[in-house]
Design a protein around this motif. Structure first.
Motif, PDB file in Angstrom:
ATOM      1  N   ASP A   1      40.061  43.380  51.874  1.00 17.29           N
ATOM      2  CA  ASP A   1      39.270  43.656  50.680  1.00 17.29           C
ATOM      3  C   ASP A   1      38.046  42.761  50.573  1.00 17.29           C
ATOM      4  OD1 ASP A   1      40.901  45.677  49.778  1.00 17.29           O
ATOM      5  OD2 ASP A   1      42.226  44.318  48.672  1.00 17.29           O
ATOM      6  N   SER A   2      37.879  41.838  51.497  1.00 19.05           N
ATOM      7  CA  SER A   2      36.724  40.948  51.437  1.00 19.05           C
ATOM      8  C   SER A   2      35.428  41.744  51.559  1.00 19.05           C
ATOM      9  CB  SER A   2      36.786  39.916  52.568  1.00 19.05           C
ATOM     10  OG  SER A   2      35.580  39.185  52.637  1.00 19.05           O
ATOM     11  N   PRO A   3      34.465  41.494  50.673  1.00 16.20           N
ATOM     12  CA  PRO A   3      33.195  42.229  50.760  1.00 16.20           C
ATOM     13  C   PRO A   3      32.398  41.887  52.007  1.00 16.20           C
ATOM     14  CG  PRO A   3      33.020  40.439  49.171  1.00 16.20           C
ATOM     15  CD  PRO A   3      34.467  40.521  49.566  1.00 16.20           C
ATOM     16  N   TYR A   4      32.742  40.814  52.682  1.00 15.76           N
ATOM     17  CA  TYR A   4      31.973  40.428  53.865  1.00 15.76           C
ATOM     18  C   TYR A   4      32.159  41.410  55.011  1.00 15.76           C
ATOM     19  CZ  TYR A   4      30.486  36.036  51.835  1.00 15.76           C
ATOM     20  OH  TYR A   4      29.886  35.102  51.052  1.00 15.76           O
TER      21      TYR A   4
ATOM     22  N   ASP B   1      42.076  56.446  47.196  1.00 16.91           N
ATOM     23  CA  ASP B   1      42.039  55.565  46.038  1.00 16.91           C
ATOM     24  C   ASP B   1      40.731  54.793  45.945  1.00 16.91           C
ATOM     25  OD1 ASP B   1      43.931  52.737  47.369  1.00 16.91           O
ATOM     26  OD2 ASP B   1      42.483  54.101  48.298  1.00 16.91           O
ATOM     27  N   LEU B   2      39.872  54.884  46.963  1.00 18.65           N
ATOM     28  CA  LEU B   2      38.571  54.252  46.892  1.00 18.65           C
ATOM     29  C   LEU B   2      37.452  55.274  46.720  1.00 18.65           C
ATOM     30  CD1 LEU B   2      38.723  51.420  49.574  1.00 18.65           C
ATOM     31  CD2 LEU B   2      38.965  51.247  47.101  1.00 18.65           C
ATOM     32  N   GLU B   3      37.813  56.537  46.594  1.00 19.75           N
ATOM     33  CA  GLU B   3      36.801  57.574  46.480  1.00 19.75           C
ATOM     34  C   GLU B   3      36.086  57.451  45.141  1.00 19.75           C
ATOM     35  OE1 GLU B   3      36.501  62.447  46.494  1.00 19.75           O
ATOM     36  OE2 GLU B   3      38.261  61.419  47.279  1.00 19.75           O
TER      37      GLU B   3
ATOM     38  N   PRO C   1      24.890  36.835  43.453  1.00 14.94           N
ATOM     39  CA  PRO C   1      24.348  37.690  44.515  1.00 14.94           C
ATOM     40  C   PRO C   1      25.350  38.751  44.972  1.00 14.94           C
ATOM     41  CG  PRO C   1      24.994  35.578  45.416  1.00 14.94           C
ATOM     42  CD  PRO C   1      25.176  35.477  43.924  1.00 14.94           C
ATOM     43  N   TYR C   2      26.622  38.551  44.662  1.00 15.91           N
ATOM     44  CA  TYR C   2      27.704  39.506  44.930  1.00 15.91           C
ATOM     45  C   TYR C   2      28.865  39.041  44.069  1.00 15.91           C
ATOM     46  CZ  TYR C   2      29.499  35.731  47.802  1.00 15.91           C
ATOM     47  OH  TYR C   2      29.945  34.508  48.226  1.00 15.91           O
ATOM     48  N   PHE C   3      29.971  39.763  44.089  1.00 21.32           N
ATOM     49  CA  PHE C   3      31.103  39.317  43.273  1.00 21.32           C
ATOM     50  C   PHE C   3      32.408  39.672  43.958  1.00 21.32           C
ATOM     51  CE2 PHE C   3      34.153  38.828  39.931  1.00 21.32           C
ATOM     52  CZ  PHE C   3      33.594  37.881  39.086  1.00 21.32           C
ATOM     53  N   THR C   4      33.238  38.645  44.182  1.00 23.13           N
ATOM     54  CA  THR C   4      34.593  38.849  44.677  1.00 23.13           C
ATOM     55  C   THR C   4      35.480  37.808  44.026  1.00 23.13           C
ATOM     56  OG1 THR C   4      36.037  38.737  46.619  1.00 23.13           O
ATOM     57  CG2 THR C   4      33.976  37.500  46.746  1.00 23.13           C
TER      58      THR C   4
ATOM     59  N   ALA D   1      28.151  46.619  46.778  1.00 25.18           N
ATOM     60  CA  ALA D   1      28.527  47.596  45.755  1.00 25.18           C
ATOM     61  C   ALA D   1      30.042  47.801  45.721  1.00 25.18           C
ATOM     62  CB  ALA D   1      27.816  48.919  46.011  1.00 25.18           C
ATOM     63  N   LYS D   2      30.681  47.856  46.885  1.00 19.22           N
ATOM     64  CA  LYS D   2      32.127  48.049  46.924  1.00 19.22           C
ATOM     65  C   LYS D   2      32.857  46.842  46.352  1.00 19.22           C
ATOM     66  CE  LYS D   2      32.047  51.211  50.885  1.00 19.22           C
ATOM     67  NZ  LYS D   2      32.392  51.404  52.302  1.00 19.22           N
ATOM     68  N   GLY D   3      32.321  45.655  46.610  1.00 17.46           N
ATOM     69  CA  GLY D   3      32.924  44.462  46.023  1.00 17.46           C
ATOM     70  C   GLY D   3      32.835  44.478  44.505  1.00 17.46           C
ATOM     71  N   ILE D   4      31.705  44.946  43.982  1.00 10.82           N
ATOM     72  CA  ILE D   4      31.563  45.057  42.526  1.00 10.82           C
ATOM     73  C   ILE D   4      32.544  46.088  41.981  1.00 10.82           C
ATOM     74  CG2 ILE D   4      29.965  45.653  40.669  1.00 10.82           C
ATOM     75  CD1 ILE D   4      27.678  44.739  42.485  1.00 10.82           C
ATOM     76  N   GLN D   5      32.694  47.202  42.693  1.00 10.37           N
ATOM     77  CA  GLN D   5      33.606  48.256  42.249  1.00 10.37           C
ATOM     78  C   GLN D   5      35.034  47.727  42.122  1.00 10.37           C
ATOM     79  OE1 GLN D   5      34.134  51.388  45.052  1.00 10.37           O
ATOM     80  NE2 GLN D   5      35.253  52.714  43.651  1.00 10.37           N
ATOM     81  N   ARG D   6      35.448  46.897  43.080  1.00 16.36           N
ATOM     82  CA  ARG D   6      36.810  46.368  43.046  1.00 16.36           C
ATOM     83  C   ARG D   6      37.023  45.426  41.865  1.00 16.36           C
ATOM     84  NH1 ARG D   6      36.276  46.524  48.849  1.00 16.36           N
ATOM     85  NH2 ARG D   6      35.250  44.498  48.842  1.00 16.36           N
ATOM     86  N   ASN D   7      35.992  44.701  41.476  1.00 17.01           N
ATOM     87  CA  ASN D   7      36.144  43.678  40.445  1.00 17.01           C
ATOM     88  C   ASN D   7      35.731  44.141  39.054  1.00 17.01           C
ATOM     89  OD1 ASN D   7      36.874  40.975  41.942  1.00 17.01           O
ATOM     90  ND2 ASN D   7      35.352  42.000  43.232  1.00 17.01           N
ATOM     91  N   PHE D   8      34.960  45.232  38.968  1.00 17.05           N
ATOM     92  CA  PHE D   8      34.576  45.815  37.680  1.00 17.05           C
ATOM     93  C   PHE D   8      34.938  47.308  37.693  1.00 17.05           C
ATOM     94  CE2 PHE D   8      31.857  42.160  38.296  1.00 17.05           C
ATOM     95  CZ  PHE D   8      31.720  41.595  37.038  1.00 17.05           C
ATOM     96  N   PRO D   9      36.226  47.657  37.896  1.00 17.32           N
ATOM     97  CA  PRO D   9      36.583  49.066  38.115  1.00 17.32           C
ATOM     98  C   PRO D   9      36.273  49.976  36.936  1.00 17.32           C
ATOM     99  CG  PRO D   9      38.550  47.720  37.747  1.00 17.32           C
ATOM    100  CD  PRO D   9      37.408  46.774  37.891  1.00 17.32           C
ATOM    101  N   THR D  10      36.336  49.459  35.712  1.00 15.04           N
ATOM    102  CA  THR D  10      36.117  50.326  34.552  1.00 15.04           C
ATOM    103  C   THR D  10      34.643  50.488  34.199  1.00 15.04           C
ATOM    104  OG1 THR D  10      36.359  48.448  33.024  1.00 15.04           O
ATOM    105  CG2 THR D  10      38.350  49.677  33.605  1.00 15.04           C
TER     106      THR D  10
END
Length: 728
Positions: free
Chosen positions: A212-215, A285-287, A452-455, A497-506
């Motif tokens: 799940d790491s955004p890197y 589940d990531l769609e 600059p990103y969020f995880t 963007a995917k890292g943000i999606q995981r941490n701000f899902p709503t």
């Protein structure tokens, strides 16, 4: 085997070489891998020799037991104890129980394969995700579309880094599986002065978040932006018909180690082995369902990102956006506008690089803009202390105000070398966020974090609360390209963007295609994407900062001529510089900017200047103290390190009041005032609130003297008894 092997890092200067065509980053990464591999081999040799000697003693004991029972028993005992101690020491270091390099999971996997007649073939067979993650495969893996010698290399999931710590082993597996992309990422995407922190944070993120790491997604972007060239001299530099995602390469090369106590690997739950591994972007589940109505359509709305931020600036938020997307400039310009309208703007950036210190925050009432990573421990503590004072002042101020905390992912990172002394600052920020969340705009609390990103996995546990704030995103628009200061092209970063999606899902909404933007940048807030715009439509502002205040006529005073001018000229100069200085402590201002060095002279100048400010310009005085109003006596505490002195004092006497010896100490009472020479137990003692007021400052024990802010003090007999009899 109790001595732990420490794997040193190569010379940091190689990694931070600013020359664009330099190969020092590649040398540094290769050298780091060599050191990890060599450290693993050295420790393996030591463990095997120690275990071998223990087994030899056991065999000797068995062979001699019948002829010499005593000698045989002694040999058996010594061999068993030696082998057991070696196993325990190795397990405590690696978090794996092994015997002659064989872990229990490998033994069980081999037995299971033999029972099932599952002999591996060196072919391009497809393995399930469960097989890859379990580590129970020891075969040639080739999932690439056109195999190569490098791709066909035999790799065993646990053979790399078996004898390293779990974090070092994860680093070795991760970097070796994507070494080319790691090098390019550091060279092309990260400024030289940030490469060290980014490398540590990247390895920590992979260790904490695994797949799940955004890197992984960031490295995918780099791999697509810089196709493989045959002449690049790094492992894995082989032409491929199709780019293989970094997460898949990592799985193919080395299965992440099993979860162990004390470490936070997040292994997936067992699933049916018949389900093949699917790439993350293809999982249901990531769609993401793109909301076609979630952006500003031409002709229907005219509000830009700048306009939206300015309009809703009283609503706290977390601003996340890729490099060069305009996130920092947007909040800087919006807060500048609000400063012109009477807001107090506070800004903290404890990872500020030189390129960031370009004057964009000059409108702030108070700013702390320093890279503490470049400082030694004591100066870093002083800067953090000042940042905490800033937050305290922000909370005390009752007017309109904004607090901005930049580079949060770096400051609050688990990999930050000052993470322990940063904990109180992070807790202070949490306090502000909790107030903002619980009371909203009505409390007057407004705070923004810039990332600059969020995880969340890369942050300290108490730093993830910012994900509960309103989400604001800034990106380079899809299909557009901008350049960084080094001339490298930058495009939309889907990994961030995917890292943000995981941490701000709503709150997260995918960036649609076709969002109109004049400057190639887009902005998201409250479910809507729109063009970033710029500040050209802002009304012209003439910010009246503290330095613009015109000082009234200075009353003549008895300031002695410690400098080259007359007393009046010295005071005039001190007042003029006080308006424009960046110092927030009077002692530092008088010592460093006015140039006074004698301790008593500094105290005298502060005394005269503080009294003048209390009478003529308390707003200027408020610049140098924490509190809602300025009094001259507050200047006694206006020096770097005062807060640390108070904390150390309260901790004396086991945290108990040294007067009553019953209640917890809450205050630090000064037996005398000596500015920067204040010291716990020398002239500062721990007391409870009641004893501080009724005993320490009673007429019997306290002598008040207002001829100078420094002259009030405790009676000598009271001070002597407290110091030598009452403090444990």
């Amino acid at each position: 085997m109790s001595k732990k092997l420490v794997i040193q890092f190569p010379n940091r200067a190689l990694l931070e070489n600013p020359e664009p065509e330099s190969t020092t980053v590649r040398k540094w990464v290769k050298e780091r891998l060599n050191l990890l591999n060599q450290g693993n081999c050295d420790r393996e040799e030591r463990v095997n020799v120690s275990e071998g000697m223990g087994i030899a003693a056991i065999v000797l004991g068995l062979g001699t037991f019948s002829a010499a029972p005593t000698l045989g028993a002694a040999a058996l005992a010594m061999g068993g104890i030696s082998t057991l101690l070696t196993l325990i020491a190795d397990a405590s270091h690696t978090r794996k129980v092994k015997f002659f390099s064989w872990s229990f999971s490998e033994v069980k996997g081999s037995i299971r394969d033999l029972q099932n007649n599952a002999l591996p073939e060196a072919t391009s067979q497809t393995y399930t995700k469960e097989q890859l993650m379990s580590g129970n495969y020891n075969r040639q893996i080739s999932l690439r579309s056109n195999p190569s010698p490098t791709a066909d290399k035999t790799r065993t999931s646990e053979s790399k880094g078996k004898f390293l710590t779990p974090l070092e082993a994860c680093e070795l597996r991760f970097v070796e599986s994507s070494v080319r992309e790691v090098i390019l990422f550091l060279e092309k995407r990260v400024p030289p002065q940030q490469r060290w922190d980014t490398y540590l944070e990247m390895c920590q993120s992979v260790y904490d978040d695994q797949l799940d790491s955004p890197y992984f997604d960031m490295l995918d972007e780099v791999a697509r932006a810089f196709p493989v060239i045959q002449t690049i001299d790094v492992p894995g530099a082989v032409p491929q018909a199709k780019h293989l995602p970094m997460a898949q390469q990592y799985l193919n090369s080395y299965a992440p180690p099993q979860q162990t106590q004390g470490y936070s690997y997040n292994q997936p739950q067992d699933q049916a082995n018949s389900q093949p591994y699917q790439q993350p972007e293809e999982k249901e589940d990531l769609e993401v369902v793109i909301q076609t109505h979630s952006y500003q359509r031409p002709g229907l709305q005219v509000k830009s990102g700048y306009d939206d931020l300015l309009e809703n600036i009283d609503k706290s938020g977390c601003i996340v956006g890729q490099q060069r997307s305009g996130k920092t400039r947007a909040i800087a310009k919006a807060s500048e506008q609000k400063a012109a309208e009477g807001y107090r703007v506070y800004m903290v950036n404890l990872a500020a690089k030189k390129v960031d210190q370009d004057g964009r925050w000059n409108h702030c009432y108070w700013k702390v803009e320093v890279d503490i990573g470049r400082l030694k421990s004591k100066p870093a503590e002083d800067i953090i202390d000042e940042a905490r004072n800033l937050i305290e002042d922000y909370l005390d101020y009752e007017g309109r105000k904004i607090l901005i905390v930049d580079e949060w992912m770096s400051v609050a990172s688990k990999a930050n070398k000052y993470r322990k002394i940063l904990t109180p600052f992070i807790e202070d920020c949490n306090q502000v966020v909790n107030i903002a969340i619980s009371t909203g705009i009505g409390s007057g609390i407004c705070i923004y974090f810039i990332c600059p990103y969020f995880t969340a996995g890369g942050l300290q546990d108490n730093a993830t609360i910012v994900s509960q704030l309103r989400l604001i995103m800034t990106f380079i628009n899809k299909g557009e390209t901008v350049t960084d200061p080094s001339g490298n092209p930058l495009t939309y970063e889907s990994g961030i963007a995917k890292g943000i999606q995981r941490n701000f899902p709503t709150q997260y909404v995918e960036l649609p295609d076709g969002v109109p933007s004049d400057n190639k940048r887009v902005y998201f807030s409250n479910g809507v994407w729109r063009g970033m715009g710029d500040e050209r439509n802002y009304k012209k502002v003439n910010i009246k900062t503290v330095s613009d205040n015109s000082s009234p006529n200075v009353k003549k005073n008895d300031l002695v001529n410690l400098a080259t001018g007359t007393p009046e000229e010295v005071l005039q100069e001190a007042i003029s510089r006080a308006h424009s200085t960046d110092h927030r402590k009077l002692w530092d201002f008088v010592e460093e900017e006015l140039g006074f060095t004698d301790h008593e002279a500094i105290k005298y100048v502060i005394d005269v200047l503080a009294k003048w400010m209390e009478k003529n310009d308390p707003t200027l005085g408020k610049k140098f103290i924490v509190g809602s109003s300025f009094k001259a006596i507050d200047a006694r505490y206006s020096y770097s390190g005062h807060k640390n002195n108070v904390d150390e004092t309260i901790a004396l006497n086991d945290g108990m009041c040294c007067v009553c010896q019953v209640k917890l100490a809450k205050h630090a009472h000064h037996l005398s005032y000596d500015g920067k020479n204040d010291k716990p137990k020398k002239n500062m003692i721990p007391v409870c609130e009641e004893c501080h007021d009724k005993v320490c400052h009673s007429e019997l024990n306290w002598k008040e003297d207002f001829t100078s802010i420094w002259k009030s003090k405790s009676n000598p007999s009271f001070a002597h008894r407290i110091i030598f009899e009452m403090i444990l």
